[in-house]
Design a protein around this motif. Structure first.
Motif, short mmCIF file in Angstrom:
data_model
loop_
_atom_site.label_atom_id
_atom_site.label_comp_id
_atom_site.label_asym_id
_atom_site.label_seq_id
_atom_site.Cartn_x
_atom_site.Cartn_y
_atom_site.Cartn_z
N LEU B 247 0.75 -1.24 -0.15
CA LEU B 247 0.08 0.11 -0.09
C LEU B 247 0.90 1.23 0.07
CD1 LEU B 247 -2.96 1.03 0.38
CD2 LEU B 247 -2.46 1.13 2.85
N GLN B 248 2.00 1.27 0.90
CA GLN B 248 2.80 2.31 0.98
C GLN B 248 3.48 2.68 -0.49
OE1 GLN B 248 3.41 3.99 3.56
NE2 GLN B 248 5.32 5.34 3.07
N LYS B 249 3.96 1.69 -1.37
CA LYS B 249 4.30 1.58 -2.72
C LYS B 249 3.39 2.48 -3.49
CE LYS B 249 6.45 1.18 -6.52
NZ LYS B 249 7.33 2.39 -7.19
N GLU B 250 2.06 2.14 -3.59
CA GLU B 250 1.26 2.85 -4.10
C GLU B 250 0.89 4.31 -3.92
OE1 GLU B 250 -2.83 0.93 -4.57
OE2 GLU B 250 -1.78 -0.85 -4.94
N LEU B 251 1.02 4.69 -2.63
CA LEU B 251 0.51 5.92 -2.01
C LEU B 251 1.97 6.92 -2.51
CD1 LEU B 251 -0.94 5.15 1.22
CD2 LEU B 251 -2.08 5.76 -0.72
N THR B 252 3.10 6.35 -2.32
CA THR B 252 4.23 7.31 -2.41
C THR B 252 5.04 7.15 -3.57
OG1 THR B 252 5.47 6.00 -0.90
CG2 THR B 252 4.14 7.54 0.12
N HIS B 304 8.45 14.74 -0.49
CA HIS B 304 7.46 14.22 -1.37
C HIS B 304 7.46 14.30 -2.82
CE1 HIS B 304 3.86 11.57 -2.12
NE2 HIS B 304 3.09 12.67 -2.64
N SER B 305 7.74 15.57 -3.15
CA SER B 305 7.78 16.07 -4.50
C SER B 305 9.17 15.54 -5.04
CB SER B 305 7.49 17.48 -4.61
OG SER B 305 8.12 18.18 -5.63
N MET B 306 10.05 15.80 -4.41
CA MET B 306 11.53 15.05 -4.90
C MET B 306 11.19 13.53 -5.12
SD MET B 306 14.79 16.14 -2.64
CE MET B 306 15.21 14.70 -1.88
N GLY B 307 10.84 12.97 -4.27
CA GLY B 307 10.42 11.70 -4.65
C GLY B 307 9.72 11.23 -5.59
N LEU B 308 8.71 11.97 -5.98
CA LEU B 308 7.89 11.79 -7.39
C LEU B 308 8.63 11.82 -8.42
CD1 LEU B 308 4.37 13.29 -6.41
CD2 LEU B 308 5.05 10.99 -6.50
N TYR B 309 9.57 12.93 -8.36
CA TYR B 309 10.37 13.36 -9.61
C TYR B 309 11.60 12.05 -9.86
CZ TYR B 309 8.56 17.82 -11.22
OH TYR B 309 7.88 18.66 -11.85
N ASP B 311 11.04 9.11 -8.94
CA ASP B 311 10.44 7.98 -9.43
C ASP B 311 9.94 8.08 -10.95
OD1 ASP B 311 9.32 5.38 -8.95
OD2 ASP B 311 7.36 6.40 -8.95
N LYS B 312 9.90 9.35 -11.38
CA LYS B 312 9.39 9.58 -12.63
C LYS B 312 10.77 9.39 -13.60
CE LYS B 312 8.51 13.55 -15.54
NZ LYS B 312 8.11 15.07 -15.22
N HIS B 313 12.06 9.66 -13.11
CA HIS B 313 13.11 9.48 -14.11
C HIS B 313 13.66 8.10 -14.08
CE1 HIS B 313 13.40 13.73 -15.73
NE2 HIS B 313 12.73 13.97 -14.88
N PHE B 314 13.79 7.68 -12.80
CA PHE B 314 14.42 6.55 -12.64
C PHE B 314 13.82 5.34 -12.63
CE2 PHE B 314 16.96 9.92 -10.69
CZ PHE B 314 18.34 9.80 -11.13
N GLY B 315 12.58 5.52 -12.38
CA GLY B 315 11.47 4.17 -12.41
C GLY B 315 11.58 3.39 -13.97
N PRO B 316 11.32 4.49 -14.98
CA PRO B 316 11.32 3.72 -16.28
C PRO B 316 12.33 2.77 -16.73
CG PRO B 316 10.49 6.05 -16.12
CD PRO B 316 11.18 5.73 -15.05
N VAL B 317 13.77 3.18 -15.95
CA VAL B 317 14.97 2.34 -16.24
C VAL B 317 15.03 1.36 -15.32
CG1 VAL B 317 16.15 4.38 -17.81
CG2 VAL B 317 16.36 4.28 -15.34
N GLY B 318 14.13 0.73 -14.62
CA GLY B 318 14.27 -0.11 -13.75
C GLY B 318 14.78 0.29 -12.35
N GLY B 319 14.72 1.54 -12.12
CA GLY B 319 15.20 2.14 -10.74
C GLY B 319 14.18 1.90 -9.91
#
Lengths: 282, 414
Positions: B247-252, B304-309, B311-319
């Motif tokens: 749930l935590q992952k979904e929220l943050t 929180h805003s820093m975390g979202l950015y 995730d936005k950049h590093f998530g798509p490359v498997g981060g």
């Protein structure tokens, strides 16, 4: 054959058992209700005792004055209105009954004695139950279900001292004062109806009151007011305070039921205790 | 061995036919932040209510500083409980009193302080909890988050030695949840009280807790540090912690520390010797100064805003990322070498400086008082590791490589 006999025995036993249940269930129901009533009576008495002994703790005066304002001062208008019309209707009814015997001069006596001995204390108590008693139950009940009473306990503030004691004391002070107001305004209402509207002699009206109303009548009326104050404040506060323990409902519904119960029980007890106190005082 | 501040020995509590606590044994130590975790309805609040004396055990003993409460004299019990304060799950604010009156109430009723002194203390608490504008409002006129802060201010007004928090973050969004936890941690450091929390906020609550107690099947099945809980092999971990972490992952957008480690190990196992991975570490500097100037909510909104950015950049490359400290986010890039990771970081920096800082700026503008200014400094560092290298040493290397990637100064006009 043996099986048939056993079946017959068990059928007979079953029928006997059902008959026993049928005969005893009304008594067991009454028994349970009586035990519940005695339990509640005992608990309410202890509740009242604990609230009263906490009256003389520090910081109680301001809370008691606040409750006096709410239970006493804010009920004055409605008490005056009810008493005025009660006095008027008493006067008009007694005038038309007494005029047949040429005894209309006794209207003042009848109005004043009825008000001072009975109607004043009883109607005042019922009116305060409806106005302030129900509010007491609802307010305390909401505080109970929203954990505000638990919050008081966690702050080491005794809820009986903080919530109940000022209300009981304020009721004991307010009821006799409001009863006196009821009596006075009722007599004025009777005067307006009997003397101004129906043409009775004002001297006869007031002479009847002066000659027949004794100090004992007034003090008996005030004793009743104090008894009713104790009953109403205890019943209303008790119902609110324990609204979370009701078996018939929970939450907001329990507060609603507690408020209804508080008003009904208070009114019934006012009338029952009126008879009991009157029979002792008369 | 230190005597526990509060100890439960074989405590059992039933409500009618339902047993809520069964032979519960636990220890709570002075000066610690102890968190009780468990599923809803497991009996966590019942434990707190036993501690504060609202409930009494059917069986067993509760000891306060080594002495059974049942054997204490009334005066002794009163002085013990007078050191405690309780923040209710639903706040239990007095709805007919204003915010100021609610906070002042315990002082007015339980002390002989003069009105001026009460006023001074209450106003100080109101300012600390950022409730100045709401001081004369009624609880029903406030948002859920503000009501929580009023309850917190009321719980702390008497300077208690022990504060019990019953789900202090329930019903709050992720930013406010962290803001409340951060507030508790800050006050705990400042006032040095013993905090006992009931919370579902796994893993956020780990950042502020010294000890965790796990309530499962009516018993305390674990007592220890958050790190020890990660290694705890018990059905509790599967049933409670994993579900809450998902749930935590979904929220943050951030993983829990434990999940992060599991993912990291799973990724590394698949790699062959010689293949590299990268670790990036991001820090928001001077968080305490930001909290002082803007408040907990704004500080958490910035993180929180820093975390979202990220995730936005590093998530798509498997981060995948986790919050390592209250102001620090770690990201693992399992398929990138240092050059690729450097490029992604540069893209992140450009986007963050163009858009991310703008978001933080608007947050700051909302909370900044006239004539004051605040500076946000974001650091980032990169390091490369190999499957054989311990992740902690790679993180430490990345930390040592940190440079300023963004600086934003916000000033409110007079």
């Amino acid at each position: 054959m043996a099986l048939d006999t056993n079946t017959q025995h068990s059928t007979e036993n079953g029928a006997k058992w059902r008959l026993e249940i049928l005969l005893t269930s009304p008594f067991s129901f009454i028994g349970r209700q009586v035990i519940r009533w005695v339990n509640n009576l005992g608990a309410a008495t202890i509740f009242l005792y604990l609230a009263l002994i906490k009256t003389f703790r520090s910081k109680q005066l301001s809370k008691t004055i606040q409750q006096l304002y709410y239970i006493g001062a804010k009920s004055t208008t409605i008490i005056m209105l009810v008493s005025f019309f009660t006095g008027m209707v008493l006067s008009i009814q007694s005038y038309h009954a007494l005029v047949k015997f040429g005894a209309q001069g006794a209207v003042g006596t009848l109005v004043s004695l009825s008000l001072i001995r009975e109607l004043g204390p009883v109607l005042t108590a019922i009116m305060i139950t409806a106005r302030a008693g129900s509010a007491m139950t609802a307010e305390i009940g909401i505080q109970r279900i929203s954990e505000q009473i638990d919050a008081l306990k966690t702050m080491r503030i005794d809820p009986l001292r903080y919530l109940i004691s000022p209300r009981v004391v304020a009721s004991i002070i307010s009821f006799p004062i409001l009863t006196t107001v009821f009596d006075l305004i009722g007599i004025i209402g009777g005067f307006i109806s009997g003397v101004i509207l129906l043409g009775l002699n004002s001297g006869v009206y007031f002479h009847g009151i002066q000659a027949n109303v004794e100090m004992k009548d007034i003090s008996d009326g005030l004793i009743k007011a104090v008894v009713f104050a104790i009953i109403v404040s205890t019943v209303c506060c008790y119902q609110g305070y324990y609204s979370h323990m009701r078996s018939d409902s929970h939450g907001a519904k329990a507060v609603g039921f507690a408020t209804t119960s508080a008003v009904v029980i208070s009114c019934v007890l006012i009338l029952v205790s009126d008879y009991v106190v009157t029979s002792f005082l008369i | 061995m230190t005597t526990p501040l509060i100890e439960f020995k074989g405590v059992t509590k039933c409500f009618g036919d339902r047993t809520v606590l069964n032979n519960v044994n636990l220890q709570i130590y002075e000066g610690h932040v102890t968190t009780i975790i468990g599923l809803s309805g497991a009996g966590k609040s019942v434990i707190l209510k036993h501690i504060i004396g609202l409930l009494k055990p059917d069986e067993g003993t509760i000891l306060f500083r080594g002495k059974p409460i049942a054997e204490m004299k009334r005066a002794e019990i009163n002085s013990s409980f007078a050191q405690m304060s309780y923040m209710f799950q639903d706040n239990a604010l007095f709805d007919s009193m204003s915010v100021y009156e609610n906070i002042a109430f315990p002082l007015q009723e339980t002390t002989n302080l003069k009105k001026a002194e009460i006023d001074r203390r209450v106003m100080a608490r109101i300012e600390q909890t950022e409730l100045t504008d709401a001081a004369h409002k009624y609880p029903s006129e406030l948002s859920g988050g503000m009501q929580k802060r009023v309850a917190l201010a009321r719980a702390l007004i008497t300077d208690p030695r022990i504060v019990l928090f019953d789900e202090p973050t329930s019903g709050q969004d992720p930013v406010r949840k962290n803001a409340i936890l951060s507030m508790i941690a800050q006050y705990h450091r400042k006032f040095g009280f013993t905090a006992i929390l009931v919370s579902h906020e796994i893993p956020d609550v780990y950042f502020i807790s010294n000890r965790i107690l796990a309530l499962y099947n009516k018993e305390i099945v674990f007592q220890g540090t958050p790190e020890e809980l990660e290694k705890f092999d018990h059905p509790f971990n599967d049933e409670v912690i994993h579900s809450l972490e998902a749930l935590q992952k979904e929220l943050t957008g951030l993983y829990s520390k434990r999940k992060f480690k599991v993912m990291n190990q799973a990724q590394l196992k698949r790699r062959e010797f010689g293949e590299n991975y990268c670790v990036a570490i991001f820090t928001l500097e001077e968080l305490n100064t930001i909290i002082t100037k803007l408040g907990h909510d704004a500080a958490q909104e910035a993180i929180h805003s820093m975390g979202l950015y990220i995730d936005k950049h590093f998530g798509p490359v498997g981060g995948f990322s986790t919050r390592r400290r209250i102001n620090e986010i770690v990201t693992v890039l399992p398929y990138s070498n240092l050059t690729e990771a450097g490029n992604i970081l540069n893209n992140f920096v450009k986007d963050f400086q163009t858009h991310g800082t703008h978001e933080i700026w608007s947050v700051a503008q909302k909370h900044l008082t006239a004539g004051k200014s605040v500076e946000f400094t974001v650091l980032a560092g990169l390091a490369q590791g190999q499957p054989a290298t311990d992740i902690d040493s790679v993180i430490a290397l990345a930390k040592s490589q940190q440079k300023v990637i963004g600086r934003l100064r916000c000033a409110a006009e007079e």
